[in-house]
Design an enzyme around this catalytic site. Structure first.
Site, mmCIF file in Angstrom:
data_model
loop_
_atom_site.group_PDB
_atom_site.id
_atom_site.type_symbol
_atom_site.label_atom_id
_atom_site.label_comp_id
_atom_site.label_asym_id
_atom_site.label_seq_id
_atom_site.Cartn_x
_atom_site.Cartn_y
_atom_site.Cartn_z
ATOM 1 N N GLU A 155 0.808 -1.221 0.000
ATOM 2 C CA GLU A 155 0.000 0.000 0.000
ATOM 3 C C GLU A 155 0.842 1.274 0.000
ATOM 4 O OE1 GLU A 155 -2.944 -0.390 3.140
ATOM 5 O OE2 GLU A 155 -4.186 -1.601 1.815
ATOM 6 N N GLU A 312 -6.647 -8.037 -0.848
ATOM 7 C CA GLU A 312 -7.056 -8.127 0.555
ATOM 8 C C GLU A 312 -8.540 -7.806 0.663
ATOM 9 O OE1 GLU A 312 -4.953 -5.565 3.240
ATOM 10 O OE2 GLU A 312 -3.017 -5.945 2.288
HETATM 11 C C1 GLA Z 1 -4.331 -2.833 4.821
HETATM 12 C C2 GLA Z 1 -2.936 -3.436 4.927
HETATM 13 C C3 GLA Z 1 -2.868 -4.684 5.720
HETATM 14 C C4 GLA Z 1 -3.756 -4.599 6.945
HETATM 15 C C5 GLA Z 1 -5.175 -4.275 6.515
HETATM 16 C C6 GLA Z 1 -6.164 -4.237 7.655
HETATM 17 O O1 GLA Z 1 -5.023 -3.214 3.721
HETATM 18 O O2 GLA Z 1 -2.366 -3.672 3.661
HETATM 19 O O3 GLA Z 1 -1.536 -4.907 6.103
HETATM 20 O O4 GLA Z 1 -3.280 -3.619 7.807
HETATM 21 O O5 GLA Z 1 -5.162 -3.010 5.919
HETATM 22 O O6 GLA Z 1 -7.457 -4.014 7.200
#
Ligand code: GLA
Ligand code: ZN
Length: 687
Positions: A155, A312
């Site tokens: 991210e 995710e």
């Molecule tokens: C983000 C991060 C993950 C985690 C999630 C929790 O997407 O990439 O490492 O912290 O949030 O929702």
């Protein structure tokens, strides 16, 4: 139909972020995880994103033994790996020894060590350190049989204002403008005597410094994107040197504004993103469902429709949103398949196993603290895995909309920064969604694109609040309409060029001829104010009655366009509020005032009929139900999704469909349970 990027990606993936480095003191956990993975029907894990301190516990001292065991163990069980580079969080020793790796905030204060996603992407030391560890990872694992792809960092986002970044910004500005005269003109710096007389005076925006030069703000944001992409390329270089054939991605975020993903997209081999919708945040689930669908469509459209990866999502709740709402029975299956419907080739979670401590210990995961498989969440996850295996033929299937909505990141930056008709909120994103949702509710697929993309493949292009019109865009819109396309735009369009200099000689600038109107003034309305528009009799779309309008009312003159509706009150009562201009073989509509969803629904339904847009199921869909279409060479997969908590009856439009999961034949109608979904097959219809 898209070809898989490699053999590992030739099926639908199901898996999670996996952080085995947190459990090295609990050796039995890894074996147990492997057993549970089989039961959960997963076939991929993303690993290593936060394991730098375990891989390089001291500067220059490396330990890959635990990762060897993890890679080998996963491979033995048929689970492939997205292997991450660890730049998203660095070891403490590094911050202590080399403070320059720590980010400097806008206020010019350097961060202390802590949290994550806060490194300087220009720092030579950070770049050197990440190149070393990435090279070692590539040497060791880029030919490992488990590896499916590189997951670069985690991210990416945010900005750094340290002296290295300032230097890089000045170089960037110099390369773009060549001369100070060109820079001063583009940024209109004569205003308030902000004229730059030397490159060394140029700085990033700061709360106690420059914030008012909108062209400069825009260029800083562009620089942040470019510098982040440059860091990504730097990370990728040693990986590519070892094995050029491993596809790479970095996980993007929901409607993220800090980076121009449209630019980033060409550097990644495939798009992936992290989706955390606030399901059940209101009784009317259409809003969040359409919002999520719009995001999926945006991410798919970034790379011309190539399948993306849902990297995710949570199997139950998050623990960082205002409310940690559980997904009601059915919602996990529905929201996972929603991603597939919109073009994802994977469903992945954050995370596989809940951490024992620290800030994400209570975030949803496939394996809960109780440690076994007998939980509601685990069972629902396993069901998704089972379904994805049955839907394998969907891998690489395409979504081919006839409609595009322009959602443009640079326009978004500019229109929100512009200090214009409504500083209490121009609501760009919301507005785009309210146009998008009108199609989603009819089951008409949509691409979500920037203004630079090719328009010729669409029948209809909708560009809400196209405040910024970059060079060449006006001409391309005109050619699109002249060739038979339909274009819809709104108030507050065609105002500025790419550095936020206004168009002279009348708004909407380069769109004026295509739209056949001149916008003389625009009125901002307080939240509790409204106006209304009334449709003219016998307008070509057959719309009738009155609709309330709010927020922004544009006062326009007809220059060839026909008025379809007029304002009902205030001093501009009677003036045109909705117009159409015929140009060549096409038409260009202008909504002069901000409508509500009720108008958008009626307008786009009438327009869809008028220009013959195809609905996925040629029937009116009940409230909360939508339909999406993905096709491979032979088969149309029709996803019928019920985002309401009531049973819904859906009329079908052709003699026979087959349920892709149960192989049952279906005709006439189908019943969807609350949060129910059916994936139907029919022989591919030529579209
Ligand atoms: C983000 C991060 C993950 C985690 C999630 C929790 O997407 O990439 O490492 O912290 O949030 O929702
Ligand atoms: Zn920096």
């Amino acid at each position: 139909m898209f070809k898989p990027l490699n053999e590992k990606l030739s099926k639908l993936l199901h898996g999670a972020d996996y952080n085995p480095e947190q459990w090295l003191d609990y050796p039995e956990i890894f074996e147990e995880d492997l057993r549970l993975m089989k039961l959960a029907n997963v076939n991929v894990m993303s690993i290593g994103m936060f394991s730098w301190a375990k891989l390089e516990p001291e500067e220059g001292v490396f330990d890959f033994s635990w990762l060897d065991r993890v890679m080998d163990g996963l491979h033995e069980k048929g689970v492939s790996v997205f292997l991450s580079t660890p730049s998203g969080a660095r070891p403490t020793w590094m911050s202590e020894k080399y403070p320059e790796v720590l980010r400097v905030s806008e206020n010019r204060v350097r961060h202390l060590h802590g949290a994550r996603h806060n490194h300087c992407y220009t720092s030579p030391v950070y770049r050197e350190k990440i190149a070393i560890i990435n090279r070692k990872l590539a040497e060791r694992y880029s030919n490992h049989p488990a590896i499916a792809g590189w997951h670069i960092s985690n991210e990416y986002g945010g900005e750094c204002h340290c002296h290295y970044c300032q230097e890089a910004f000045r170089d960037w500005v110099k390369a773009k403008y060549k001369t100070l005269a060109a820079l001063n003109h583009a940024w209109w710096t004569t205003f308030w005597s902000h004229t730059y007389t030397s490159w060394s005076q140029v700085e990033s925006p700061a709360p106690h410094g420059e914030t008012m030069v909108h062209g400069q703000n825009l260029d800083w944001k562009r620089f942040v994107t470019d510098q982040t992409i440059d860091f990504y390329r730097h990370e990728l270089k040693p990986l590519r040197e070892k094995n050029p054939n491993i596809p790479a991605t970095t996980n993007f975020m929901v409607l993220f504004e800090g980076l121009n993903y449209d630019k980033f997209a060409s550097d990644v081999d495939f798009i992936s993103w992290d989706s955390y919708p606030t399901w059940h945040d209101s009784d009317d689930e259409r809003d969040i469902a359409a919002f999520t669908a719009m995001n999926h469509d945006w991410f798919r459209s970034l790379k011309g429709g190539q399948p993306f990866y849902l990297m995710e999502s949570t199997p139950s709740s998050t623990n960082w949103q205002n409310m940690s709402k559980l997904k009601k029975p059915g919602m996990h299956f529905l929201s996972s398949l929603q991603a597939i419907a919109h073009g994802s080739d994977s469903v992945q979670y954050f995370q596989w196993r809940k951490s024992r401590g620290s800030s994400e210990k209570l975030h949803g995961a496939v394996v809960d603290h109780v440690g076994h498989e007998h939980t509601r969440v685990f069972q629902e996850v396993a069901e998704v895995g089972e379904a994805l295996a049955k839907l394998e033929d969907l891998t690489g299937a395409s979504v081919k909309p006839e409609v595009a909505i322009i959602f443009d990141t640079e326009n978004r930056w500019a229109v929100k920064d512009s200090q214009g008709p409504r500083n209490m909120g121009v609501h760009y994103e919301r507005t785009v969604q309210e146009h998008y949702q009108a199609f989603w509710e009819q089951g008409i697929p949509v691409d979500v694109i920037s203004m630079d993309r090719d328009l010729s493949q669409y029948k209809l292009v909708v560009a809400p609040m196209l405040y910024m019109v970059r060079e060449g865009v006006g001409e391309r819109v005109e050619a699109f309409v002249a060739a038979g396309g339909t274009f819809v735009t709104t108030y507050w369009s065609g105002i500025v060029n790419e550095t936020d200099l206004t168009y002279l000689n009348g708004f909407p600038g380069p769109l004026r001829k295509t739209l056949g109107i001149w916008s003389e003034e625009i009125d901002g309305l307080y939240d509790d104010e409204s106006n209304a528009i009334k449709l003219n009799q016998n307008n070509p779309l057959g719309l009738t009655g009155e609709y309330g309008v709010h927020d922004l009312c544009d006062l326009i003159h007809l220059e060839g366009a026909e008025a379809l509706a007029n304002y009902q009150s205030d001093f501009y009562q009677g003036r045109p509020a909705l117009t159409v201009n015929r140009l060549g073989k096409g038409a260009a509509y202008y909504m002069a005032a901000r409508q509500k969803l009720d108008f958008n629904r009626d307008f786009y339904r009438a327009l869809a009929r008028d220009i013959g847009l195809k609905r996925v199921i040629d029937q009116d869909l009940p409230e909360g139900v939508t339909a999406q279409l993905r096709s491979n060479e032979t088969t149309d997969y029709v996803f019928v999704m019920n985002f309401s908590n009531e049973e819904r009856k859906v009329w079908l439009d052709q003699v026979e469909y087959q349920d892709a999961l149960t192989e049952q034949k279906l005709s006439d109608h189908l019943l969807l349970k609350p949060y129910g979904i059916k994936v139907l097959c029919r022989p591919k219809v030529k579209r």
